[in-house]
Write a protein that holds these residues in place. Sequence first.
Motif, mmCIF file in Angstrom:
data_model
loop_
_atom_site.group_PDB
_atom_site.id
_atom_site.type_symbol
_atom_site.label_atom_id
_atom_site.label_comp_id
_atom_site.label_asym_id
_atom_site.label_seq_id
_atom_site.Cartn_x
_atom_site.Cartn_y
_atom_site.Cartn_z
ATOM 1 N N TYR A 36 5.312 -3.435 -8.379
ATOM 2 C CA TYR A 36 3.990 -3.967 -8.697
ATOM 3 C C TYR A 36 3.150 -2.848 -9.309
ATOM 4 N N ARG A 42 -8.177 -3.836 -7.461
ATOM 5 C CA ARG A 42 -7.788 -5.187 -7.841
ATOM 6 C C ARG A 42 -6.474 -5.595 -7.194
ATOM 7 N N GLY A 43 -6.016 -6.797 -7.548
ATOM 8 C CA GLY A 43 -4.765 -7.291 -6.996
ATOM 9 C C GLY A 43 -3.552 -6.631 -7.610
ATOM 10 N N LEU A 44 -2.385 -7.025 -7.108
ATOM 11 C CA LEU A 44 -1.126 -6.444 -7.572
ATOM 12 C C LEU A 44 -0.505 -7.335 -8.640
ATOM 13 N N GLN A 45 -0.111 -6.714 -9.737
ATOM 14 C CA GLN A 45 0.570 -7.420 -10.819
ATOM 15 C C GLN A 45 2.071 -7.232 -10.651
ATOM 16 N N LEU A 46 2.800 -8.334 -10.530
ATOM 17 C CA LEU A 46 4.252 -8.253 -10.402
ATOM 18 C C LEU A 46 4.862 -7.821 -11.726
ATOM 19 N N LEU B 88 -5.917 -9.200 0.254
ATOM 20 C CA LEU B 88 -5.058 -9.755 -0.785
ATOM 21 C C LEU B 88 -4.250 -10.926 -0.242
ATOM 22 N N ILE B 101 3.911 -13.403 -5.853
ATOM 23 C CA ILE B 101 2.768 -13.004 -6.668
ATOM 24 C C ILE B 101 1.542 -12.824 -5.780
ATOM 25 N N PHE B 102 0.638 -11.976 -6.275
ATOM 26 C CA PHE B 102 -0.570 -11.653 -5.521
ATOM 27 C C PHE B 102 -1.811 -12.219 -6.191
ATOM 28 N N GLY B 103 -2.811 -12.484 -5.363
ATOM 29 C CA GLY B 103 -4.117 -12.816 -5.885
ATOM 30 C C GLY B 103 -4.815 -11.561 -6.396
ATOM 31 N N SER B 104 -6.010 -11.768 -6.978
ATOM 32 C CA SER B 104 -6.734 -10.666 -7.615
ATOM 33 C C SER B 104 -7.483 -9.790 -6.612
#
Lengths: 112, 112
Positions: A36, A42-46, B88, B101-104
């Motif tokens: 990630y 902020r959130g995690l981007q896969l 998160l 997947i994660f939220g923002s």
Amino acid sequence: SQTIHQWPATLVQPVGSPLSLECTVEGTSNPNLYWYRQAAGRGLQLLFYSVGIGQISSEVPQNLSASRPQDRQFILSSKKLLLSDSGFYLCAWTTGWNSPLHFGNGTRLTVT
Amino acid sequence: TQLLEQSPQFLSIQEGENLTVYCNSSSVFSSLQWYRQEPGEGPVLLVTVVTGGEVKKLKRLTFQFGDARKDSSLHITAAQPGDTGLYLCAGALYSSASKIIFGSGTRLSIRP
């Protein structure tokens, strides 16, 4: 007990240089592995995930790639870094969809 | 592209107040997890919900999974300064349970 190792902790690289981040897991077999990227606060981007040796699913191909040469080893690479590649990179593993993700300590990458 | 929308992005409230954080998607999830993250560290699991309509309580925190397994909420009662952090949500997609997947993220600040 299971542990996850991720290195390096911090990295400063010039634009256009290559990248290799490594992650290894101990104490479990056939984990699902994940990379990630996280922007500040902020959130995690896969980016990539893998369910087995040599099996890589890519979510954000661009100029990044991943490999899983061994069951518990996951590598994130780039041939030429971009400024936009800067961020906090996290490796994680889990045994399944209803089990928790266990994270490494992360790599803070700054591309200059 | 599957998305997990989290709101609000920022929340600053007084100690003792209640708050709710939401996580919404058009995708169905096999499970949904909530994590809390401290600066410079990887996220740490708070709870996993797997059944539509499920409610779990962890002291002053209450987690709910929507009936259709597309959304979730985190409710904190009588917030304390120690609750400050980045929250998160993360979902394992029903269509591909290995894909998480994660939220923002929601940055929560509790004022004494």
